[in-house]
Design an enzyme around this catalytic site. Structure first.
Site, PDB file in Angstrom:
ATOM      1  NE  ARG A 290      -4.065  -2.448   1.998  1.00 46.28           N
ATOM      2  CZ  ARG A 290      -3.901  -3.042   3.094  1.00 46.28           C
ATOM      3  NH1 ARG A 290      -2.673  -3.445   3.502  1.00 46.28           N
ATOM      4  NH2 ARG A 290      -4.931  -4.592   2.500  1.00 46.28           N
TER       5      ARG A 290
ATOM      6  CE  LYS B 103      -1.410  14.608 -12.370  1.00 44.90           C
ATOM      7  NZ  LYS B 103      -1.686  15.116 -14.600  1.00 44.90           N
TER       8      LYS B 103
ATOM      9  CD  GLU C 118       6.022  17.821 -21.403  1.00 46.16           C
ATOM     10  OE1 GLU C 118       4.547  19.105 -20.582  1.00 46.16           O
ATOM     11  OE2 GLU C 118       4.872  17.107 -21.662  1.00 46.16           O
TER      12      GLU C 118
ATOM     13  CE  LYS D 295       4.962  18.043 -13.274  1.00 41.50           C
ATOM     14  NZ  LYS D 295       5.257  17.009 -13.557  1.00 41.50           N
TER      15      LYS D 295
ATOM     16  CD  GLU E 275      -4.582  16.406 -13.805  1.00 45.94           C
ATOM     17  OE1 GLU E 275      -5.556  16.496 -15.225  1.00 45.94           O
ATOM     18  OE2 GLU E 275      -3.724  17.020 -13.948  1.00 45.94           O
TER      19      GLU E 275
ATOM     20  NE  ARG F  73      -0.399  17.439 -11.623  1.00 46.37           N
ATOM     21  CZ  ARG F  73       0.938  17.009 -10.409  1.00 46.37           C
ATOM     22  NH1 ARG F  73       0.408  16.624  -8.900  1.00 46.37           N
ATOM     23  NH2 ARG F  73       1.958  16.418 -10.623  1.00 46.37           N
TER      24      ARG F  73
ATOM     25  CG  ASN G 190      -2.868  17.401 -18.726  1.00 49.47           C
ATOM     26  OD1 ASN G 190      -1.967  16.624 -17.789  1.00 49.47           O
ATOM     27  ND2 ASN G 190      -3.460  17.630 -17.120  1.00 49.47           N
TER      28      ASN G 190
ATOM     29  CG  HIS H 235      -0.397  17.192 -21.753  1.00 48.30           C
ATOM     30  ND1 HIS H 235       0.182  17.826 -21.802  1.00 48.30           N
ATOM     31  CD2 HIS H 235       0.456  15.353 -21.485  1.00 48.30           C
ATOM     32  CE1 HIS H 235       1.416  18.077 -21.453  1.00 48.30           C
ATOM     33  NE2 HIS H 235       1.367  16.205 -20.903  1.00 48.30           N
TER      34      HIS H 235
ATOM     35  CG  HIS I  54      -1.863  11.461 -23.564  1.00 50.63           C
ATOM     36  ND1 HIS I  54      -2.551  12.073 -21.989  1.00 50.63           N
ATOM     37  CD2 HIS I  54      -0.408  11.798 -23.465  1.00 50.63           C
ATOM     38  CE1 HIS I  54      -1.992  12.075 -21.012  1.00 50.63           C
ATOM     39  NE2 HIS I  54      -0.673  12.016 -21.904  1.00 50.63           N
TER      40      HIS I  54
ATOM     41  CG  HIS J  64       4.938  12.295 -23.233  1.00 49.90           C
ATOM     42  ND1 HIS J  64       3.386  12.719 -23.907  1.00 49.90           N
ATOM     43  CD2 HIS J  64       4.931  13.535 -23.024  1.00 49.90           C
ATOM     44  CE1 HIS J  64       2.396  12.509 -23.027  1.00 49.90           C
ATOM     45  NE2 HIS J  64       4.025  13.865 -21.831  1.00 49.90           N
TER      46      HIS J  64
END
Length: 363
Positions: free
Chosen positions: A122, A144, A186, A228, A238, A242, A246, A249, A253, A266
């Site tokens: 966990r 993330k 980025e 960031k 997010e 936040r 993206n 993105h 994506h 990417h």
């Protein structure tokens, strides 16, 4: 411009962790060994990076019980199957709750290693040792983690912050040109979202960054990470601001998924996606043509793609965009802008307008 290592702290309430940026940091065992709390360590890397850098960090594990788990290189290997194998490696190691997973590689390795660490008992510690520019400025910072599904990218994951990030800029000397340029996407993205002065700095220093000059490179990485870190500190999971990170993105994506992660890297997807977002913003009357043109010129200046690859179907891309995690109530929710440095979240975007932009951008 200095080449001295920089330290940026990511502060999350009463928690914080350092991001170290500079040359020679993988060999600086005393610096990062202090972040290891237990006696077990698993290095997760890939078959391209490990032969170059695993030996450099191995001496830092003296007195520990450690092993390594390698995946093949590429986005297609960020899968549940490989997470299962990583967890098996932790089991064989006898890893206890104070064990640490070390991610040595790019964004794929970092995402998979972090997710594996989040799952084992966990949640155990992990350390990011990014070896690509893209992972240094983006995926290694902020917690993330996750894996891909056939239906889309990063649909499964967890927020799990690292104990430290060690961004050794010497690793960028072995990075292929295409991978390096993908990382610059980025960097540009951060400036486009919320820092017009940084955007102007990038325009002025594009040639130095193309040449991988150490001083400007450390400065660019540090400025992007600092930006960031501030956003993550204000919105770790997010829920609001936040999501601005993206920009490009949702488009990007979809492009990556449509190409089965073999056509665009990417960062290349983000580059094309940012320009599509700027074109859509312009079409919706939110921004001016001059802003789109500046973004286009900067992407061109660092050798990034700016068009949808030939053969991709705009209708398929739109269908993939509908799966994006930011969407609400069955409507598209995109990150658009009102010009350089002024990104915002826009809900209920008209799909017909998106389709028009996609169709116009196909080669």
């Amino acid at each position: 411009m200095t080449t001295t290592p920089r330290t940026i702290d990511v502060v999350l309430g009463d928690r914080s962790y350092p991001v170290w940026i500079g040359p020679g940091l993988l060999n600086d065992h005393a610096r990062w060994r202090a972040a290891l709390r237990g006696r077990h360590a698993l290095v997760i890397s890939n078959t391209t990076v490990a032969p170059l850098y695993l030996e450099r960090i191995a001496a830092g594990f003296e007195g520990l019980s450690w092993s390594s788990f390698l995946i093949d290189d590429g986005e297609a290997h960020k899968t549940f199957a490989n997470v299962g194998l990583a967890l098996d490696a932790l089991a064989r190691l006898g890893a206890t709750r104070d064990a640490c997973v070390i991610a040595l590689g790019g964004g794929v390795v970092g995402d998979l290693a972090g997710f594996s660490a989040a799952c084992w008992m966990r949640g155990i510690d992990f350390i990011q040792m990014p070896t690509t520019l893209l992972s240094m400025v983006d995926s290694s910072v902020g917690g993330k983690t996750g894996v891909n599904l056939p239906a889309g990218k990063n649909l499964v994951g967890a927020f799990h912050q690292p104990r430290a990030v060690i961004a050794d800029t010497d690793a960028l000397t072995t990075l292929p040109d295409r991978e390096y340029r993908a990382g610059l996407a980025e960097v540009i993205k951060g400036a486009a979202i919320g820092d017009p002065a940084f955007f102007a700095w990038l325009e002025a220093n594009a040639a130095a960054l193309n040449a991988r000059e150490t001083g400007p490179l450390i400065e660019a990485i540090a400025r992007k990470v600092q930006y960031k870190a501030g956003v993550v500190a204000r919105d770790e999971t997010e829920q609001g601001e936040r999501a601005l990170l993206n920009l490009g993105h949702t488009f990007g994506h979809a492009l990556e998924t449509a190409g089965k992660y073999k056509v665009l890297l990417h960062g290349e997807g983000v580059a094309v996606g940012m320009l599509l977002a700027a074109q859509l913003s312009e079409r919706l009357g939110m921004s001016e043509v001059a802003d789109t043109a500046r973004l286009h010129r900067l992407l061109d200046a660092v050798g990034l793609p700016t068009a949808i690859p030939a053969g991709m179907d705009p209708a398929q891309l739109l269908a993939l965009m509908r799966l994006d995690k930011k969407n609400l109530a069955g409507t598209l929710r995109l990150i658009l802008w009102r010009g350089i440095g002024r990104a915002e979240i826009v809900g209920g975007v008209d799909e017909a307008q998106v389709m028009a932009v996609l169709e116009a951008a196909v080669r």
